[in-house]
Enzyme design. Structure first.
Site, short mmCIF file in Angstrom:
data_model
loop_
_atom_site.label_atom_id
_atom_site.label_comp_id
_atom_site.label_asym_id
_atom_site.label_seq_id
_atom_site.Cartn_x
_atom_site.Cartn_y
_atom_site.Cartn_z
N SER A 141 49.38 38.15 38.70
CA SER A 141 48.56 38.23 39.91
C SER A 141 47.65 37.01 40.05
O SER A 141 47.13 36.49 39.06
CB SER A 141 47.68 39.48 39.83
OG SER A 141 46.72 39.46 40.86
N TYR A 165 41.07 44.27 35.54
CA TYR A 165 42.47 44.17 35.98
C TYR A 165 43.01 42.77 35.71
O TYR A 165 44.08 42.59 35.12
CB TYR A 165 42.56 44.53 37.47
CG TYR A 165 43.89 44.20 38.10
CD1 TYR A 165 45.07 44.82 37.66
CD2 TYR A 165 44.00 43.26 39.13
CE1 TYR A 165 46.30 44.51 38.24
CE2 TYR A 165 45.21 42.96 39.71
CZ TYR A 165 46.36 43.58 39.26
OH TYR A 165 47.57 43.26 39.83
N LYS A 169 46.08 41.19 33.16
CA LYS A 169 47.19 40.31 33.58
C LYS A 169 47.17 39.02 32.75
O LYS A 169 48.22 38.51 32.34
CB LYS A 169 47.09 40.00 35.07
CG LYS A 169 47.39 41.20 35.97
CD LYS A 169 48.84 41.63 35.88
CE LYS A 169 49.13 42.84 36.72
NZ LYS A 169 50.47 43.41 36.50
#
Ligand SMILES: NC(=O)c1ccc[n+]([C@@H]2O[C@H](COP(=O)([O-])OP(=O)(O)OC[C@H]3O[C@@H](n4cnc5c(N)ncnc54)[C@H](O)[C@@H]3O)[C@@H](O)[C@H]2O)c1
Length: 355
Positions: A141, A165, A169
């Site tokens: 991402s 988050y 990643k």
């Protein structure tokens, strides 16, 4: 024709990519625990790919009659769910979409994010190594760029995630670099998506998150539909032209085609670790998106300006040059098509797949 395992294939990006891969002639085995999706999405993928009627295989599992699409309910964190898939038949490659993706939720529940996103990826890689499969496309991402120093953002930009988050990643990207360095046989792509939105133009496939949507596009669609009274816009004092956040919105069908092109490259070229931004290179503010959606739908979209949200950044726009050079791929659909297709999906499925 390749035999592919798709984790999280019932989800938003996974389902559209499954359709693109089936139309490209591949055979798919999908593993999904349906934590944020519904089995109906994959039934519609089969329908759009004109596959033969479905056959139940027990425990919520099913396959198309021609066995080109097999669906297993299971968890990427469970070797007992993964190992039988690799034992049953040779898998040529894995596309790993399964994961949790909501920034605010990741701040509230970091353990769940590290567990599913990081431990789930470790478990998958262990099962791949044991099963003799060393080709992987990973859903990374643009969030891992944090507050970028420059836009458009090249792949070489510093990795500085600003929320859990993004941390997960970044951790999986590092894990994949370590795995690739440990054994030259690995063929790995780390695809950094910018802001995936829209839906298949048929109105049969789209985004249907469980509960309150965490990203803006389904929220705008629901406000246009009258399902929500107002769109809350977080931050109107960012250093951007109109003060709202600027993002690089990418049509999910462009993204699906980017996966197809990436897989073809990985299977054709020598083993490698490939890292690519998948975005359009165009930035649009939240207000641009709202206005475009109002024009496409003919509906008013009332907004309420609120304070900035933790974990957000002012602007995020891809430098998509490397993807174009390596894959011969670039986005083909602009903001008008994004809003047209998103609205068609919302109108035809006001309650998502659950209706
Ligand atoms: N949508 C975005 O804005 C965006 C942007 C960048 C990256 N990504 C990444 O792309 C991937 C797919 O995103 P999406 O938008 O399609 O999300 P999604 O939630 O629609 O799809 C994820 C799928 O994974 C499944 N899943 C979750 N946990 C699982 C588990 N433990 N085992 C098996 N299946 C599990 C869910 O049920 C769902 O079908 C994710 O890894 C996400 O982090 C998404």
């Amino acid at each position: 024709m390749a035999n592919l395992l798709i984790t999280g294939g019932a989800g938003f990006i996974g389902s559209h990519t499954c359709l693109a891969l089936l139309l490209a002639g591949h055979r798919l085995v999908v593993l999904d625990n349906f934590a944020n999706s519904r089995p109906e999405a994959l039934r519609r993928v089969a329908e759009l790919a004109a596959l033969e009627p479905l056959q139940a295989r027990g425990c919520g599992d099913w396959a198309t009659a021609d066995q080109r699409l097999l669906v297993h309910q299971g968890d990427v964190r469970a070797r007992q769910d993964l190992d039988p898939l690799f034992a049953a038949e040779p898998i040529d490659g894995v596309l790993h979409f399964a994961g949790l993706k909501a920034v605010a939720e990741s701040i509230a529940q970091p353990l769940a994010y590290w567990d599913v996103n990081v431990a789930g990826s470790v478990c998958l890689l262990q099962a791949m190594a044991a099963g003799g499969c060393r080709t992987l496309v990973f859903s990374s991402s643009a969030t891992l760029y944090g507050h970028p120093e420059q836009v458009p953002i090249p792949e070489e930009a510093p990795i500085r995630p600003i929320n859990p988050y993004g941390q997960t990643k970044a951790a999986v990207e590092q894990l994949l670099a370590d795995v690739a360095a440990s054994q030259p046989a690995w063929r790995i792509a780390r695809l950094r998506y910018f802001n995936p939105v829209a839906a298949h133009p048929s109105g049969r496939l789209g985004e249907d998150p469980h509960g309150m949507p965490s990203n803006i596009f389904p929220l705008i669609s629901q406000v246009a539909m009258g399902l929500r009274p107002v769109l809350e816009v977080f931050g109107s004092d960012w250093p951007t032209a109109d003060g709202t956040g600027v993002r690089d919105y990418i049509h999910v069908m462009d993204l699906a085609e980017g996966h197809s092109a990436t897989l073809a490259l990985l299977l054709a070229e020598a083993p490698q670790l490939l890292t690519l931004n998948l975005g359009s290179g165009q930035g649009h503010s939240v207000l641009d998106l709202v206005n475009a959606f109002a024009a496409a739908s003919g509906q008013p979209i009332p907004i309420r300006l609120s304070a900035r949200r933790a974990g957000d950044s002012a602007a995020s726009i891809a430098d998509p040059g490397a993807a174009e050079r390596r894959l011969g791929w670039r986005t083909r659909r602009g903001l008008a098509e994004i809003c047209r297709d998103g609205w068609a999906w919302q109108q035809a499925n006001p309650q998502g797949y659950g209706a």
